[in-house]
Write a protein that holds these residues in place. Structure first.
Motif, PDB file in Angstrom:
ATOM      1  N   GLU A 153       0.835  -1.268  -0.065  1.00 45.74           N
ATOM      2  CA  GLU A 153       0.128   0.072  -0.197  1.00 45.74           C
ATOM      3  C   GLU A 153       0.864   1.315  -0.065  1.00 45.74           C
ATOM      4  O   GLU A 153       0.455   2.324  -0.635  1.00 45.74           O
ATOM      5  CB  GLU A 153      -1.087  -0.020   1.160  1.00 45.74           C
ATOM      6  N   ALA A 157       0.183   4.801  -2.363  1.00 48.86           N
ATOM      7  CA  ALA A 157       0.159   5.854  -1.794  1.00 48.86           C
ATOM      8  C   ALA A 157       1.250   7.010  -1.805  1.00 48.86           C
ATOM      9  O   ALA A 157       0.848   8.325  -2.027  1.00 48.86           O
ATOM     10  CB  ALA A 157       0.060   5.418  -0.190  1.00 48.86           C
ATOM     11  N   SER A 286       3.068   6.834   7.950  1.00 48.75           N
ATOM     12  CA  SER A 286       2.788   8.159   7.398  1.00 48.75           C
ATOM     13  C   SER A 286       3.804   9.099   7.319  1.00 48.75           C
ATOM     14  O   SER A 286       4.177   9.965   6.216  1.00 48.75           O
ATOM     15  CB  SER A 286       1.465   8.991   8.124  1.00 48.75           C
ATOM     16  N   SER A 330      -0.138  13.185   4.164  1.00 46.99           N
ATOM     17  CA  SER A 330       0.370  12.067   4.697  1.00 46.99           C
ATOM     18  C   SER A 330      -0.417  11.548   5.822  1.00 46.99           C
ATOM     19  O   SER A 330      -0.825  10.186   5.962  1.00 46.99           O
ATOM     20  CB  SER A 330       1.991  11.847   4.997  1.00 46.99           C
ATOM     21  N   VAL A 333      -3.835  10.190   4.704  1.00 42.33           N
ATOM     22  CA  VAL A 333      -3.745   8.855   3.998  1.00 42.33           C
ATOM     23  C   VAL A 333      -3.809   7.965   5.060  1.00 42.33           C
ATOM     24  O   VAL A 333      -4.522   6.757   4.982  1.00 42.33           O
ATOM     25  CB  VAL A 333      -2.594   8.751   3.060  1.00 42.33           C
ATOM     26  N   GLN A 334      -3.101   8.179   6.126  1.00 43.84           N
ATOM     27  CA  GLN A 334      -3.117   7.277   7.175  1.00 43.84           C
ATOM     28  C   GLN A 334      -4.660   7.084   7.872  1.00 43.84           C
ATOM     29  O   GLN A 334      -4.873   5.965   8.289  1.00 43.84           O
ATOM     30  CB  GLN A 334      -1.868   7.505   7.942  1.00 43.84           C
ATOM     31  N   TRP A 338      -5.440   3.538   5.870  1.00 48.75           N
ATOM     32  CA  TRP A 338      -4.659   2.585   6.529  1.00 48.75           C
ATOM     33  C   TRP A 338      -5.373   2.214   8.137  1.00 48.75           C
ATOM     34  O   TRP A 338      -5.778   3.253   8.402  1.00 48.75           O
ATOM     35  CB  TRP A 338      -3.324   2.898   6.870  1.00 48.75           C
TER      36      TRP A 338
END
Length: 338
Positions: A153, A157, A286, A330, A333-334, A338
């Motif tokens: 991933e 990302a 991240s 970042s 995204v986490q 995630w």
């Protein structure tokens, strides 16, 4: 040395001597007195770091100036203008994906973009290409996949965040930067280096001109690469790693640390993923993503090279936007994926 010899002396000769001196000292640290200046262990580390960074960077710089010189000689301005769509959003999106066709590191990409902008590429498109090009290319994709084979991933990302960050910053440049931030006009830039003022003649031909032009570009950009490599090697050699790691333990400070680490480390985008993967047990995913996106977009060598093209105020604007947008992206995204 007579007057004719003095007048024929060119700046690139100075750069060659400086490079030879740096390499000579790196290979033979005994030329310095380690008992007076620094201990021999740190000098040895500095030598290893400097040579590794330079050897890692110069091939991509050579590739970049070769591509830019071929574009300068063989690609007409009208073709560039037709290739880039007039629609800003579409033009930026295409620029973000140009790295797939030009898998060049950030050090080699900047001279390519400078030549493209001289051929008519809009500023905001050039910015998008500079930011996304070093990351969104097949070589970096493969290297990241190998480094994070247990966390695939991270690969998607990295590519996705790079495109989003480049898109946002390019749009900001399009809407808010109205004046020309380049230091000189095209004719002034060419006049500053006699190797760049070249004309195609029947004696030389286009290919010969491209070779001569590549030599001028290489020495023009190479001095910034060498100086940035020296600074990066000094930081890596003389600041204890253990003390640096203590700073990067917090949720937010880890991102700040990773941005600073990426900036001063000045790694090539094809190898930084392996460095990032070594911190998987210490830093959050991240913050490692921040490291792999921020570093290729702006580092010490890249900053010096950008300052040779753009005014300082514009370079500071790009850095400030990256410092804000990359870590925020970042962390999003986490939290979202995630």
């Amino acid at each position: 040395m007579n007057q004719k010899t003095i007048l024929s002396w060119r700046p690139e000769y100075t750069y060659i001597i400086a490079i030879a001196l740096v390499v000579g000292i790196g290979l033979h640290p005994e030329w310095l007195n380690p008992d007076v200046i620094l201990n021999s262990t740190r000098i040895s580390t500095f030598k290893t770091m400097l040579i590794s960074i330079v050897l890692e960077t110069l091939p991509f710089l050579l590739l970049g100036v070769a591509v830019s010189s071929l574009m300068h000689v063989f690609i007409p301005e009208a073709w560039i203008r037709r290739f880039i769509p007039k629609n800003p959003l579409l033009g930026i999106l295409i620029a973000c994906l140009l790295g797939i066709l030009f898998p060049v590191c950030e050090c080699g990409l900047i001279p390519v973009v400078r030549r493209l902008m001289a051929k008519g590429m809009p500023l905001y498109v050039g910015v998008a290409f500079i930011l996304a090009g070093p990351i969104v290319n097949p070589i970096v994709y493969s290297a990241t996949y190998v480094a994070f084979r247990n966390r695939p991933e991270m690969v998607n990302a990295r590519m996705g965040l790079a495109v989003v960050v480049a898109l946002i910053i390019a749009l900001i440049v399009y809407f808010f930067v109205k004046s020309n931030p380049m230091k000189t006009a095209e004719d002034t830039m060419n006049a500053s280096n006699p190797l760049k003022v070249l004309r195609v003649t029947k004696k030389t031909g286009k290919f010969s001109e491209a070779i001569r032009h590549a030599g001028g570009e290489f020495f023009d950009m190479g001095k910034y690469v060498i100086f940035g490599s020296i600074l990066a090697a000094l930081i890596q050699s003389f600041i204890p790693r253990s003390e640096l790691l203590v700073v990067g333990q917090g949720e937010y400070t880890s991102h700040l640390f990773m941005m600073g680490f990426a900036f001063f480390l000045s790694l090539c985008s094809t190898s930084d993923a392996f460095v990032a993967s070594s911190f998987l047990g210490t830093f959050s995913a991240s913050s490692l993503l921040t490291f792999m996106v921020f570093g290729p977009m702006i580092d010490m060598k890249g900053t010096l090279m950008l300052l040779s093209i753009f005014k300082a105020r514009f370079v500071v604007l790009i850095i400030a936007l990256l410092v804000i947008i990359v870590p925020v992206g970042s962390m999003l995204v986490q939290k979202l994926f995630w």
